[in-house]
Design a protein around this motif. Structure first.
Motif, PDB file in Angstrom:
ATOM      1  N   ILE A 102       8.819  16.246  -8.169  1.00  0.00           N
ATOM      2  CA  ILE A 102       7.470  15.777  -8.487  1.00  0.00           C
ATOM      3  C   ILE A 102       7.430  15.329  -9.947  1.00  0.00           C
ATOM      4  O   ILE A 102       6.841  14.309 -10.286  1.00  0.00           O
ATOM      5  CB  ILE A 102       6.406  16.857  -8.186  1.00  0.00           C
ATOM      6  CG1 ILE A 102       6.286  17.043  -6.659  1.00  0.00           C
ATOM      7  CG2 ILE A 102       5.064  16.495  -8.802  1.00  0.00           C
ATOM      8  CD1 ILE A 102       5.440  18.237  -6.245  1.00  0.00           C
ATOM      9  N   GLY A 103       8.102  16.087 -10.822  1.00  0.00           N
ATOM     10  CA  GLY A 103       8.216  15.674 -12.221  1.00  0.00           C
ATOM     11  C   GLY A 103       8.916  14.331 -12.350  1.00  0.00           C
ATOM     12  O   GLY A 103       8.503  13.470 -13.134  1.00  0.00           O
ATOM     13  N   ASP A 104       9.966  14.124 -11.553  1.00  0.00           N
ATOM     14  CA  ASP A 104      10.680  12.843 -11.568  1.00  0.00           C
ATOM     15  C   ASP A 104       9.750  11.697 -11.160  1.00  0.00           C
ATOM     16  O   ASP A 104       9.761  10.619 -11.772  1.00  0.00           O
ATOM     17  CB  ASP A 104      11.876  12.871 -10.617  1.00  0.00           C
ATOM     18  CG  ASP A 104      12.950  13.857 -11.022  1.00  0.00           C
ATOM     19  OD1 ASP A 104      12.953  14.323 -12.182  1.00  0.00           O
ATOM     20  OD2 ASP A 104      13.799  14.179 -10.160  1.00  0.00           O
ATOM     21  N   ILE A 105       8.959  11.935 -10.135  1.00  0.00           N
ATOM     22  CA  ILE A 105       8.022  10.906  -9.658  1.00  0.00           C
ATOM     23  C   ILE A 105       6.994  10.598 -10.734  1.00  0.00           C
ATOM     24  O   ILE A 105       6.664   9.438 -10.984  1.00  0.00           O
ATOM     25  CB  ILE A 105       7.351  11.354  -8.350  1.00  0.00           C
ATOM     26  CG1 ILE A 105       8.385  11.399  -7.221  1.00  0.00           C
ATOM     27  CG2 ILE A 105       6.194  10.421  -7.989  1.00  0.00           C
ATOM     28  CD1 ILE A 105       7.901  12.102  -5.968  1.00  0.00           C
ATOM     29  N   LEU A 106       6.503  11.635 -11.393  1.00  0.00           N
ATOM     30  CA  LEU A 106       5.536  11.421 -12.471  1.00  0.00           C
ATOM     31  C   LEU A 106       6.163  10.602 -13.600  1.00  0.00           C
ATOM     32  O   LEU A 106       5.519   9.701 -14.144  1.00  0.00           O
ATOM     33  CB  LEU A 106       5.026  12.767 -12.994  1.00  0.00           C
ATOM     34  CG  LEU A 106       4.128  13.538 -12.031  1.00  0.00           C
ATOM     35  CD1 LEU A 106       3.962  14.980 -12.495  1.00  0.00           C
ATOM     36  CD2 LEU A 106       2.783  12.852 -11.888  1.00  0.00           C
ATOM     37  N   MET A 107       7.413  10.895 -13.924  1.00  0.00           N
ATOM     38  CA  MET A 107       8.101  10.156 -14.980  1.00  0.00           C
ATOM     39  C   MET A 107       8.242   8.686 -14.585  1.00  0.00           C
ATOM     40  O   MET A 107       7.952   7.790 -15.383  1.00  0.00           O
ATOM     41  CB  MET A 107       9.478  10.769 -15.241  1.00  0.00           C
ATOM     42  CG  MET A 107      10.240  10.072 -16.348  1.00  0.00           C
ATOM     43  SD  MET A 107       9.446  10.181 -17.961  1.00  0.00           S
ATOM     44  CE  MET A 107       9.987  11.782 -18.472  1.00  0.00           C
ATOM     45  N   MET A 108       8.653   8.438 -13.357  1.00  0.00           N
ATOM     46  CA  MET A 108       8.821   7.060 -12.894  1.00  0.00           C
ATOM     47  C   MET A 108       7.483   6.330 -12.768  1.00  0.00           C
ATOM     48  O   MET A 108       7.449   5.108 -12.792  1.00  0.00           O
ATOM     49  CB  MET A 108       9.558   7.032 -11.561  1.00  0.00           C
ATOM     50  CG  MET A 108      11.023   7.412 -11.694  1.00  0.00           C
ATOM     51  SD  MET A 108      11.963   7.242 -10.159  1.00  0.00           S
ATOM     52  CE  MET A 108      11.251   8.530  -9.168  1.00  0.00           C
ATOM     53  N   GLY A 163       0.789  -1.225   0.000  1.00  0.00           N
ATOM     54  CA  GLY A 163       0.000   0.000   0.000  1.00  0.00           C
ATOM     55  C   GLY A 163       0.822   1.275   0.000  1.00  0.00           C
ATOM     56  O   GLY A 163       0.288   2.355   0.225  1.00  0.00           O
ATOM     57  N   TRP A 164       2.128   1.162  -0.255  1.00  0.00           N
ATOM     58  CA  TRP A 164       2.984   2.338  -0.207  1.00  0.00           C
ATOM     59  C   TRP A 164       3.082   3.064  -1.533  1.00  0.00           C
ATOM     60  O   TRP A 164       3.333   4.261  -1.555  1.00  0.00           O
ATOM     61  CB  TRP A 164       4.393   1.956   0.220  1.00  0.00           C
ATOM     62  CG  TRP A 164       4.488   1.435   1.610  1.00  0.00           C
ATOM     63  CD1 TRP A 164       3.572   1.581   2.609  1.00  0.00           C
ATOM     64  CD2 TRP A 164       5.545   0.673   2.161  1.00  0.00           C
ATOM     65  NE1 TRP A 164       3.998   0.966   3.733  1.00  0.00           N
ATOM     66  CE2 TRP A 164       5.219   0.380   3.492  1.00  0.00           C
ATOM     67  CE3 TRP A 164       6.734   0.196   1.657  1.00  0.00           C
ATOM     68  CZ2 TRP A 164       6.040  -0.338   4.331  1.00  0.00           C
ATOM     69  CZ3 TRP A 164       7.554  -0.529   2.492  1.00  0.00           C
ATOM     70  CH2 TRP A 164       7.214  -0.785   3.812  1.00  0.00           C
ATOM     71  N   ASP A 165       2.925   2.368  -2.630  1.00  0.00           N
ATOM     72  CA  ASP A 165       3.087   2.992  -3.935  1.00  0.00           C
ATOM     73  C   ASP A 165       1.808   3.740  -4.289  1.00  0.00           C
ATOM     74  O   ASP A 165       0.774   3.141  -4.573  1.00  0.00           O
ATOM     75  CB  ASP A 165       3.407   1.938  -4.993  1.00  0.00           C
ATOM     76  CG  ASP A 165       3.801   2.560  -6.313  1.00  0.00           C
ATOM     77  OD1 ASP A 165       3.699   3.802  -6.455  1.00  0.00           O
ATOM     78  OD2 ASP A 165       4.220   1.811  -7.207  1.00  0.00           O
ATOM     79  N   LEU A 166       1.880   5.041  -4.259  1.00  0.00           N
ATOM     80  CA  LEU A 166       0.712   5.877  -4.549  1.00  0.00           C
ATOM     81  C   LEU A 166       0.490   6.050  -6.042  1.00  0.00           C
ATOM     82  O   LEU A 166      -0.535   6.574  -6.450  1.00  0.00           O
ATOM     83  CB  LEU A 166       0.876   7.254  -3.887  1.00  0.00           C
ATOM     84  CG  LEU A 166       1.038   7.247  -2.371  1.00  0.00           C
ATOM     85  CD1 LEU A 166       1.263   8.667  -1.867  1.00  0.00           C
ATOM     86  CD2 LEU A 166      -0.175   6.635  -1.706  1.00  0.00           C
ATOM     87  N   ILE A 194       1.319  15.278   0.290  1.00  0.00           N
ATOM     88  CA  ILE A 194       1.913  16.262   1.199  1.00  0.00           C
ATOM     89  C   ILE A 194       2.984  17.084   0.501  1.00  0.00           C
ATOM     90  O   ILE A 194       3.106  18.287   0.729  1.00  0.00           O
ATOM     91  CB  ILE A 194       2.450  15.607   2.495  1.00  0.00           C
ATOM     92  CG1 ILE A 194       2.838  16.656   3.525  1.00  0.00           C
ATOM     93  CG2 ILE A 194       3.630  14.705   2.205  1.00  0.00           C
ATOM     94  CD1 ILE A 194       1.710  17.388   4.132  1.00  0.00           C
ATOM     95  N   PHE A 195       3.774  16.483  -0.392  1.00  0.00           N
ATOM     96  CA  PHE A 195       4.782  17.244  -1.133  1.00  0.00           C
ATOM     97  C   PHE A 195       4.119  18.282  -2.029  1.00  0.00           C
ATOM     98  O   PHE A 195       4.580  19.407  -2.131  1.00  0.00           O
ATOM     99  CB  PHE A 195       5.662  16.325  -1.981  1.00  0.00           C
ATOM    100  CG  PHE A 195       6.584  15.440  -1.192  1.00  0.00           C
ATOM    101  CD1 PHE A 195       6.911  15.713   0.118  1.00  0.00           C
ATOM    102  CD2 PHE A 195       7.121  14.321  -1.776  1.00  0.00           C
ATOM    103  CE1 PHE A 195       7.763  14.894   0.834  1.00  0.00           C
ATOM    104  CE2 PHE A 195       7.976  13.493  -1.070  1.00  0.00           C
ATOM    105  CZ  PHE A 195       8.299  13.781   0.237  1.00  0.00           C
TER     106      PHE A 195
END
Length: 92
Positions: free
Chosen positions: A51-57, A21-24, A30-31
């Motif tokens: 945040i862009g990096d997270i979206l890419m991943m 349940g950790w992968d949103l 919060i960020f």
């Protein structure tokens, strides 16, 4: 005998089976809230870039591209802008 919850194997199995349940599937809310609530904080440009990096991943390259463009346009003199610009160039 050690409790299995205290072993790396337990957590690896949970992660691989998507039971943790950790992968949103996107940036942590919060960020996003902190970046919007404190727009003048010196770390905000890097937060937006990450945040862009997270979206890419997360498999959302179009959303990542929008976020990187935002960083470049909004914070042109910041080091995060240089990083975001490099990523945009690599996306082309």
């Amino acid at each position: 005998m050690e409790d299995p919850v205290n072993t790396p194997e337990f957590w690896e199995a949970c992660y691989e089976s998507e039971m943790d349940g950790w992968d949103l599937g996107g940036p942590t809310p919060i960020f996003q809230r902190l970046a919007s609530d404190f727009p003048d904080h010196w770390r905000v440009p890097l937060a937006h870039k990450k945040i862009g990096d997270i979206l890419m991943m997360s498999g959302e390259p179009n959303a990542a591209k929008i976020k990187y463009q935002f960083v470049v346009q909004t914070f042109p003199e910041n080091a995060a802008s240089s990083l975001a610009l490099q990523l945009l160039e690599n996306m082309e």
